[in-house]
Design an enzyme around this catalytic site. Structure first.
Site, PDB file in Angstrom:
ATOM      1  N   ARG A  51       0.864  -1.189   0.000  1.00  0.00           N
ATOM      2  CA  ARG A  51       0.000   0.000   0.000  1.00  0.00           C
ATOM      3  C   ARG A  51       0.889   1.223   0.000  1.00  0.00           C
ATOM      4  O   ARG A  51       2.093   1.147   0.147  1.00  0.00           O
ATOM      5  CB  ARG A  51      -1.025  -0.015   1.154  1.00  0.00           C
ATOM      6  CG  ARG A  51      -0.611  -0.648   2.415  1.00  0.00           C
ATOM      7  CD  ARG A  51       0.044   0.194   3.471  1.00  0.00           C
ATOM      8  NE  ARG A  51      -0.145   1.609   3.438  1.00  0.00           N
ATOM      9  CZ  ARG A  51       0.842   2.468   3.657  1.00  0.00           C
ATOM     10  NH1 ARG A  51       2.086   2.036   3.895  1.00  0.00           N
ATOM     11  NH2 ARG A  51       0.642   3.767   3.635  1.00  0.00           N
ATOM     12  N   GLN A 202      -2.584   2.855   9.767  1.00  0.00           N
ATOM     13  CA  GLN A 202      -1.255   2.887   9.132  1.00  0.00           C
ATOM     14  C   GLN A 202      -0.242   3.669   9.968  1.00  0.00           C
ATOM     15  O   GLN A 202       0.950   3.375   9.936  1.00  0.00           O
ATOM     16  CB  GLN A 202      -1.358   3.527   7.730  1.00  0.00           C
ATOM     17  CG  GLN A 202      -2.052   2.673   6.701  1.00  0.00           C
ATOM     18  CD  GLN A 202      -3.516   3.008   6.589  1.00  0.00           C
ATOM     19  OE1 GLN A 202      -4.150   3.441   7.549  1.00  0.00           O
ATOM     20  NE2 GLN A 202      -4.094   2.797   5.425  1.00  0.00           N
ATOM     21  N   ASP A 243      -2.010  10.842  -2.472  1.00  0.00           N
ATOM     22  CA  ASP A 243      -2.353   9.776  -3.418  1.00  0.00           C
ATOM     23  C   ASP A 243      -2.655  10.318  -4.808  1.00  0.00           C
ATOM     24  O   ASP A 243      -2.486   9.620  -5.803  1.00  0.00           O
ATOM     25  CB  ASP A 243      -3.545   8.973  -2.895  1.00  0.00           C
ATOM     26  CG  ASP A 243      -3.107   8.136  -1.711  1.00  0.00           C
ATOM     27  OD1 ASP A 243      -3.051   8.696  -0.595  1.00  0.00           O
ATOM     28  OD2 ASP A 243      -2.757   6.961  -1.914  1.00  0.00           O
ATOM     29  N   ASN A 253      -5.389  12.483   0.192  1.00  0.00           N
ATOM     30  CA  ASN A 253      -4.541  11.623   1.028  1.00  0.00           C
ATOM     31  C   ASN A 253      -5.472  10.876   1.984  1.00  0.00           C
ATOM     32  O   ASN A 253      -6.686  11.048   1.965  1.00  0.00           O
ATOM     33  CB  ASN A 253      -3.499  12.464   1.780  1.00  0.00           C
ATOM     34  CG  ASN A 253      -2.412  11.603   2.408  1.00  0.00           C
ATOM     35  OD1 ASN A 253      -1.861  10.708   1.748  1.00  0.00           O
ATOM     36  ND2 ASN A 253      -2.110  11.808   3.667  1.00  0.00           N
TER      37      ASN A 253
END
Ligand code: MRU
Length: 352
Positions: A51, A202, A243, A253
């Site tokens: 990821r 994350q 992203d 993001n």
């Protein structure tokens, strides 16, 4: 500028397959998984074994090579081989819709498929070389991002970050955490506050792990705490990854980033986005055009296998949000730090 040596190598093409760190197993295990087919790569991206925008770009490019290797065993004519391979490439990018790096990297492979009038064997070789090149170049790009970003990190700064835009989200080194690594190499009093980053955590699982592995001081906070610490004067700057960035600088993001940017603006704390130019989608004028991935409801309702809310509750789970460009002090790229007006500075960066 001093160089920081990271211990982390998250994704690597080895001869005929991709070896990657399985990010679903953190923090219990740090183990590698070998991805040997195109479908395995699709699943690895979808289930977030790999990821982070640049890392899934690398994975996508190498996934095309895996599909090419498989199709070669069907002994198809070149035209049919290319047709089926392009279909597989389009399937691969459907694994995750928001990060533009996946589309960018697969597009690079498609250019090779479309132009090549050579044998299937040579075409596969070109795809291998290009997939490896994207992997290695990403690390060099991150180091440049890190070095530019380090120039705006005040001495002894505490840097807040959200999600994981680190070595594990890239070919290595990291974008937002690349800035941290480069700054730390020059000034070991630099430290990090990491948002937990609900729902996939994350920040808690990945950012803290890689900073602890590399010996950089990190403090974990929950997502709701950032404005508390900003008010207390304990955060000097925010650096996050992205992203997809629109031509006007709006940046998608991980969900929760927008909230951090608003809090930073209120407290007069500079909020930076660190990303390679491959994260910028010049084809979209603003963040309104960015497709936001909707993820499984279980990510919200279940923690560590245990349901945390009653059955029957409504759930919405967008994976990303878009921070409007006016909240962003600068976009740190491999070509330097882009400043507002972003329409202008982004266009100039692509012409450099
Ligand atoms: O859903 P994820 O974990 O792939 O989301 C990752 C992020 O939002 C990162 O901040 C972004 O991809 C930048 S990675 C250098």
């Amino acid at each position: 500028m001093a160089e920081f040596k990271s211990k982390i190598k998250p994704i690597e093409w080895i001869d005929t397959y991709t070896r990657m760190v399985d990010q679903t197993k953190f923090p219990d295990k740090y183990e590698y998984v070998d991805i040997k087919t195109g479908q395995e790569m699709f699943d690895a991206i979808k289930t977030m074994i790999v990821r982070g925008a640049p890392a899934i770009g690398i994975a996508g490019a190498q996934g095309v090579t895996l599909y090419a290797q498989e199709l070669a065993s069907k002994h198809l004519a070149l035209g049919e081989f290319k047709k089926q391979l392009l279909e597989k490439a389009d399937y691969l990018v459907s694994s995750r819709p928001t990060a533009v790096n996946l589309f960018w990297a697969v597009e690079k492979q498609k250019e090779i498929i479309n132009k090549s009038n050579i044998s299937i064997e040579n075409l596969i070789d070109e795809l291998k070389v290009n997939g490896k090149k994207i992997e290695l170049e990403d690390i060099e790009i991150n180091k440049k991002i890190g070095d530019y970003g380090a120039m705006v990190v005040p001495k002894g700064a505490t840097i807040l970050t959200h999600c994981n835009a680190g070595a594990l989200a890239t070919g290595g080194y990291g974008t937002a955490l690349g800035v941290v690594r480069s700054a730390f190499a020059n000034d070991p009093s630099v430290k990090v506050f990491a948002d937990e980053t609900r729902p996939r955590q994350q920040g808690a699982r990945i950012t803290t792990l890689e900073l602890v592995m590399d010996g950089i001081p990190v403090t974990l906070i929950t997502d709701g705490m950032c404005s508390y610490f900003m008010k207390k004067g304990m955060i000097d700057m925010v650096v996050v990854g992205a992203d997809r960035i629109a031509a006007n600088g709006d940046a998608a993001n991980k969900i929760g980033t927008y909230m951090v940017a608003i809090a930073a603006k209120y407290h007069n704390i500079p909020f930076y986005v660190a990303a390679p130019l491959s994260t910028i989608d010049k084809n979209i004028k603003s963040g309104d055009e960015i497709v936001i991935e909707e993820r499984s409801h279980e990510e919200v309702t279940v923690i560590n296998g245990k349901r945390i809310c009653p059955e029957g509750v409504n759930v919405i789970n967008p994976g990303f949000d878009v921070t409007p460009h006016e909240l962003i002090a600068g976009i740190i790229t491999e070509k330097g730090i882009l400043r507002p007006d972003y329409n202008k500075s982004i266009a100039e960066a692509f012409n450099m």
